[in-house]
Each structure stands twice: as structure tokens, then as C-alpha cells.
Design a protein around this motif. Sequence first.
Motif, PDB file in Angstrom:
ATOM      1  N   GLU A   1       0.763  -1.341   0.053  1.00  0.00           N
ATOM      2  CA  GLU A   1      -0.223   0.031   0.130  1.00  0.00           C
ATOM      3  C   GLU A   1       0.779   1.214   0.015  1.00  0.00           C
ATOM      4  N   PHE A   2       2.192   1.248   0.315  1.00  0.00           N
ATOM      5  CA  PHE A   2       3.016   2.259   0.538  1.00  0.00           C
ATOM      6  C   PHE A   2       3.982   2.536  -0.690  1.00  0.00           C
ATOM      7  N   LEU A   3       3.887   1.507  -1.676  1.00  0.00           N
ATOM      8  CA  LEU A   3       4.782   1.392  -2.794  1.00  0.00           C
ATOM      9  C   LEU A   3       4.108   1.476  -4.108  1.00  0.00           C
ATOM     10  N   TYR A   4       4.703   2.371  -5.013  1.00  0.00           N
ATOM     11  CA  TYR A   4       4.417   2.541  -6.235  1.00  0.00           C
ATOM     12  C   TYR A   4       5.388   2.451  -7.285  1.00  0.00           C
ATOM     13  N   PRO A   5       5.310   2.118  -8.496  1.00  0.00           N
ATOM     14  CA  PRO A   5       6.258   1.860  -9.535  1.00  0.00           C
ATOM     15  C   PRO A   5       7.278   3.235  -9.457  1.00  0.00           C
ATOM     16  N   GLY A   6       8.442   2.901  -9.351  1.00  0.00           N
ATOM     17  CA  GLY A   6       9.460   4.118  -9.158  1.00  0.00           C
ATOM     18  C   GLY A   6      10.469   4.228 -10.394  1.00  0.00           C
TER      19      GLY A   6
ATOM     20  N   ARG B   1      19.977   6.780 -16.687  1.00  0.00           N
ATOM     21  CA  ARG B   1      20.605   5.833 -17.250  1.00  0.00           C
ATOM     22  C   ARG B   1      20.234   4.319 -17.339  1.00  0.00           C
ATOM     23  N   GLY B   2      19.991   3.822 -18.458  1.00  0.00           N
ATOM     24  CA  GLY B   2      19.655   2.311 -18.582  1.00  0.00           C
ATOM     25  C   GLY B   2      17.959   2.347 -19.037  1.00  0.00           C
ATOM     26  N   PHE B   3      17.292   3.248 -19.151  1.00  0.00           N
ATOM     27  CA  PHE B   3      16.105   3.566 -19.230  1.00  0.00           C
ATOM     28  C   PHE B   3      15.876   4.363 -20.513  1.00  0.00           C
ATOM     29  N   ASN B   4      16.819   4.267 -21.391  1.00  0.00           N
ATOM     30  CA  ASN B   4      16.600   5.122 -22.793  1.00  0.00           C
ATOM     31  C   ASN B   4      15.651   4.252 -23.792  1.00  0.00           C
ATOM     32  N   ARG B   5      14.431   4.158 -23.522  1.00  0.00           N
ATOM     33  CA  ARG B   5      13.457   3.504 -24.156  1.00  0.00           C
ATOM     34  C   ARG B   5      12.289   4.441 -24.787  1.00  0.00           C
ATOM     35  N   PHE B   6      11.482   4.041 -25.656  1.00  0.00           N
ATOM     36  CA  PHE B   6      10.235   4.626 -26.258  1.00  0.00           C
ATOM     37  C   PHE B   6       8.941   4.105 -25.176  1.00  0.00           C
ATOM     38  N   ASP B   7       9.282   3.273 -24.571  1.00  0.00           N
ATOM     39  CA  ASP B   7       7.929   2.707 -23.893  1.00  0.00           C
ATOM     40  C   ASP B   7       8.663   2.250 -22.486  1.00  0.00           C
ATOM     41  N   ILE B   8       8.306   2.766 -21.236  1.00  0.00           N
ATOM     42  CA  ILE B   8       8.930   2.116 -20.259  1.00  0.00           C
ATOM     43  C   ILE B   8       7.592   1.352 -19.399  1.00  0.00           C
ATOM     44  N   ARG B   9       7.902  -0.012 -19.454  1.00  0.00           N
ATOM     45  CA  ARG B   9       7.073  -0.875 -18.697  1.00  0.00           C
ATOM     46  C   ARG B   9       7.350  -1.353 -17.276  1.00  0.00           C
ATOM     47  N   SER B  10       6.565  -1.854 -16.614  1.00  0.00           N
ATOM     48  CA  SER B  10       6.906  -2.423 -15.328  1.00  0.00           C
ATOM     49  C   SER B  10       7.953  -3.394 -15.062  1.00  0.00           C
TER      50      SER B  10
ATOM     51  N   PHE C   1      15.126  10.888 -25.785  1.00  0.00           N
ATOM     52  CA  PHE C   1      14.056  10.155 -25.899  1.00  0.00           C
ATOM     53  C   PHE C   1      12.794  10.613 -24.991  1.00  0.00           C
ATOM     54  N   CYS C   2      11.722  10.409 -25.366  1.00  0.00           N
ATOM     55  CA  CYS C   2      10.423  10.418 -24.700  1.00  0.00           C
ATOM     56  C   CYS C   2       9.896   9.347 -24.688  1.00  0.00           C
ATOM     57  N   ALA C   3       9.473   8.917 -23.438  1.00  0.00           N
ATOM     58  CA  ALA C   3       9.060   7.572 -23.164  1.00  0.00           C
ATOM     59  C   ALA C   3       7.605   7.832 -22.686  1.00  0.00           C
ATOM     60  N   ARG C   4       6.720   6.641 -23.209  1.00  0.00           N
ATOM     61  CA  ARG C   4       5.252   6.590 -22.787  1.00  0.00           C
ATOM     62  C   ARG C   4       5.428   5.613 -21.574  1.00  0.00           C
ATOM     63  N   ASN C   5       4.970   6.436 -20.329  1.00  0.00           N
ATOM     64  CA  ASN C   5       5.014   5.726 -19.025  1.00  0.00           C
ATOM     65  C   ASN C   5       3.830   4.588 -18.768  1.00  0.00           C
ATOM     66  N   THR C   6       3.839   3.658 -19.576  1.00  0.00           N
ATOM     67  CA  THR C   6       3.127   2.474 -19.495  1.00  0.00           C
ATOM     68  C   THR C   6       3.058   1.881 -17.900  1.00  0.00           C
ATOM     69  N   ALA C   7       4.432   1.947 -17.392  1.00  0.00           N
ATOM     70  CA  ALA C   7       4.321   1.511 -16.161  1.00  0.00           C
ATOM     71  C   ALA C   7       3.704   2.218 -15.029  1.00  0.00           C
ATOM     72  N   SER C   8       3.081   3.464 -15.331  1.00  0.00           N
ATOM     73  CA  SER C   8       2.534   4.126 -14.615  1.00  0.00           C
ATOM     74  C   SER C   8       3.493   4.734 -13.287  1.00  0.00           C
ATOM     75  N   ALA C   9       4.833   4.991 -13.500  1.00  0.00           N
ATOM     76  CA  ALA C   9       5.795   5.137 -12.605  1.00  0.00           C
ATOM     77  C   ALA C   9       5.589   6.694 -12.145  1.00  0.00           C
TER      78      ALA C   9
END
Length: 518
Positions: free
Chosen positions: A287-292, A297-306, A374-382
Motif C-alpha cells: 500500500e506504500f509502494l508505487y512503481p518508481g 541511465r539504462g532507461f533510454n526506451r520509447f516505452d517504459i513498462r513495469s 527520448f520521450c517514453a510513454r509511461n506504461t508502467a505508471s511510474a
Amino acid sequence: MPPLREKVARLVKEGNKGQAEKFQKQLDQLLAHIEKLRSASQVENYDTGSIFDWSVEFAEVFEDGGFDIVLANPPYVQQEEIDKDVKKRLLELYSEAMTGKSDLFVAFYARGLQLLKDGGTHVFVCSNSWLDVKYGGKLQSYLLNNSHVAAIYDSAIERQFASADINTIISFIYKKEPDDDDITQFVSLRAPFLEALADATKRRVLTKTSAEIWENGSDLNNEYEGDKWGGRYLRAPDIYFTILEKGRDKLVPLGSVVTVNEGRPTGANDFFYVQHAIAEEFQIEDEFLYPGLMKTRGFNRFDIRSDHLDRYFLSVDCPKHELKQKKVLDYIDKGESDGLNDRKTFAKKTEWYRFRVRAIAELVSPCGIGSTFFCARNTASAVASNSYTEFRVNDEGDTILLWGILNSVLVWFQLEILGRSSLGGGMLKVDPIEYRSLRVPELTLLEPKRNRIEEIFEILKERTVGSLNQEVSSSDRRELDNIIFDALGLTTGERDAVYEAVIGLVSKRLQRAQTVTN
């Protein structure tokens, strides 16, 4: 020694007591008259002993309204080097022009304008930093509200002073009531100074009205925030102005179609962006944790997933007595044992650990740009950290259209012009204010290509983002760019010029960093 006092001292030394008393009486009368002039003209009274008092030493000048011209090369003193008490006094005197981050020369700009009579000329050879940095916005606003900025000269190939370790510009300003139709000339010299002044082909002159400058630097409420006068008007390649002209009725500020914010700053990112293994070790409740999303670095993606994430964001929004049966309390106690609660950031927070989660951003981009963007779609809702800029779209259905725009070379090109290349390793720093001011095509122009942009996203989302040279050679990225170029009606030659310009700007930025020595 100033004129009248010098004359009195000379007469006393020569033993001419009568003449000395005569001129001393004249000086006393002038000093008395100055007291009236001060309240009328609001010339500050520096009662500081040895400091030069303009209103006393040039009483006859101020009786006539001030100087005809102020010509100066003010000192290059960064804000960190200004004495604390001096800075406090300067901020009191020049609050309309200065912020706490302003370098010393900003006060000279304001003071120089005060010393002029109406219609007087203000000429400075000065650091160019105020043209582009955040604190410069306040000085820009002050000048637009109190004068006519007639011209700014910038040399693209040489410094005005070889011994100075900063880049300088020459500004010409007239003290007058501002008018929306006042013309400012931004002059970029493409040859040595005298040669460029003598030959019009060796300089570029861009003219803007005060109204245009104000509009470009204002938010949606017409409040002036500041603009990149150096990047936008002086250093931008010619193709930039071609794009603005062709897109006059097609381009809109990005800030009008998305809400742009800095990612979530915490003051202790390593604590609040909890590694998965640490969360498991402390058995922190879900309940206290959300995707972060903390690092770029290492997140150079067009779509960031969980499945790409390695951290959670810790969000606790209740007092400790409500956490007595919760494992998260052990993690908070560990933070306090490490002294996090004693940090200056949390000094005024009784419950230092409390953070709420904002509405999740649909798109995120890095605040620091190297050879990759890059601009990533935040599919992970991070929940993104302040290493990112967040974009919350006005209409969620337009997310992919905006994703396409933000991943275009047109956007990267503008960021190279508007961003600040002062970070280590040649990194380009881009803040939300720069992102908001980007000019992007109206979304209705891209509507016919919506399905194709979605198809391109489905292709690109499976791979990481390469360097600029790799991406501009990629057929799928080129197709995305062509959709944007088509909307603006750019010719083949103009498209090639955009690629040439952005590759050149990135290359120069990175090469410049390699030449820096300690």
C-alpha cells in the motif's frame, strides 16, 4: 577626487580661504538641494562612507534628469561570490530586476538605467548568461517594462575580451516608456567584429518587436517567465527561423497542449525510490509502494513498462502512530538513524517522510541530454524522479500523437537551441520552462496520421534508443520525422538542413566538453 571637493581642497591648499569658503557654501547648497531631488527621482542614498555617491558628485547632472549615456563593462562576479549582506541590500534595491541567483552585473544593468535621463543610452559589454539562464528572465522583464532594448550584438567566432573566461555580448538600451512596437535587433557577427560591422553579408540581423519578445517568453497567463534570447535569437541556425516562419499558423507552444512539470523531487531519492531488494528486505507493505523511476541511465526506451523498473516510490501519508503495526515504520526508523530527517531539506517538516503521489504522467523525458534523447510513454505508471520531466496530456487520447512529436528530430533540434550545455560531460540541461516553450505542430494536423504513428510506436517500443547518429539513420525514426515535416510543409532541402543543424549542434556540444581542462 570628485570636481567640487577637489576644487575646495585645492583652494585650501593654496591658502585661498575666501574662495574655498565660497565653493564650500555652494557645495553645501547643492547637498541640501539633492535631498529634494532624491525623493523626486528616487535616486538611492548610499550612506556608506567611501562609496561613490553619484547624486552628490554629479548634482548638476541629476538636476537635469541624469546622464545622456552610461557606458560600462561591469564586473563578472557570480552570485555565490557576492557577500551575503551586500546581496541582501542589492535585492532590496533592485528587486524588480534581480533574484537570489543573479550575478552581480544584473544590479549594474538596473543601476545604469536609473542613472540615465529619459531618452538616455545604456551600453554594456557584459556576460551573455542573462540571455539564457533562469534568473535572466527577471532582468529581461525589467528591461522590457522600463526601456527599449534596441540591439544586442553577439560574436559567433570571437570574444570581446581575450582575457575574459566568459562569453560576452554588447547591449544597446534606451531609457524610455516601452512600446509594443519597439524593435530589437539581435545581431550575430559571423566574422571578426570590425569586419562584420563593415560587411552586412558577414552578420545576421534578426528583428523582433517587444510584443513578440514578450509573447515568446510568457506563460499562458501572459506573465513573463523569461526566454532564451541568446539561443533563440542569436545562436540558432538559419533553418530554425525558416521553420518558425513556415509554421507561423501551424505551431503552438507545447505548454498549451500538455502540463509540463519536473519529476518528483524528494531531497533523498535513494531513500524514497526504494530498490526492489530493499523493499523485500524490510517487507514494506504494497500500500506504500508505487512503481518508481529514479535514474535515466539504462532507461533510454520509447516505452517504459513495469518489467523495466528496479525501484518503487515510497509514499507514506499518515502520522507514525498509525503505522505501529506496519513494517514500513522500520524502514522510516532506519532513515532517521541514518540522519535523513536532519537534512536541511526536511528541517521544516515535522513528519519528514510524508510524500503524496501526484497524478501519474503519461509521458516522461530526461532533464539531461547527452548523445541520446527520448520521450517514453509511461506504461508502467511510474512516479518519476526529478531527473525527468513529466508530461500530463490534456486529452489522454492524444498521448501517442504527443509521443510522436516529442520523439521527432524537430523537438531535439529546439532543445539544443533552448537548453543549457553547462553540465559535466557536455550534457544538455533542459528544464520544464524550456520544454513548455517548444513550438510543436497543432495536434489536428497530425490526426490523419494517427494510426501510422501508433504503428510506429508499436515497432519502436520493443527496442532501446540509440545515439543521434544511429536514430537519424533508422527508417522508422525517419518516417516519424517526415510526418512532422509534412505537417509543416518543409521541402527536402529544409529537412536535410534540420538534420545537418541538429547533428552539428550535438557534435559541437560534446566535443566542447572534451576540450575542457582543469
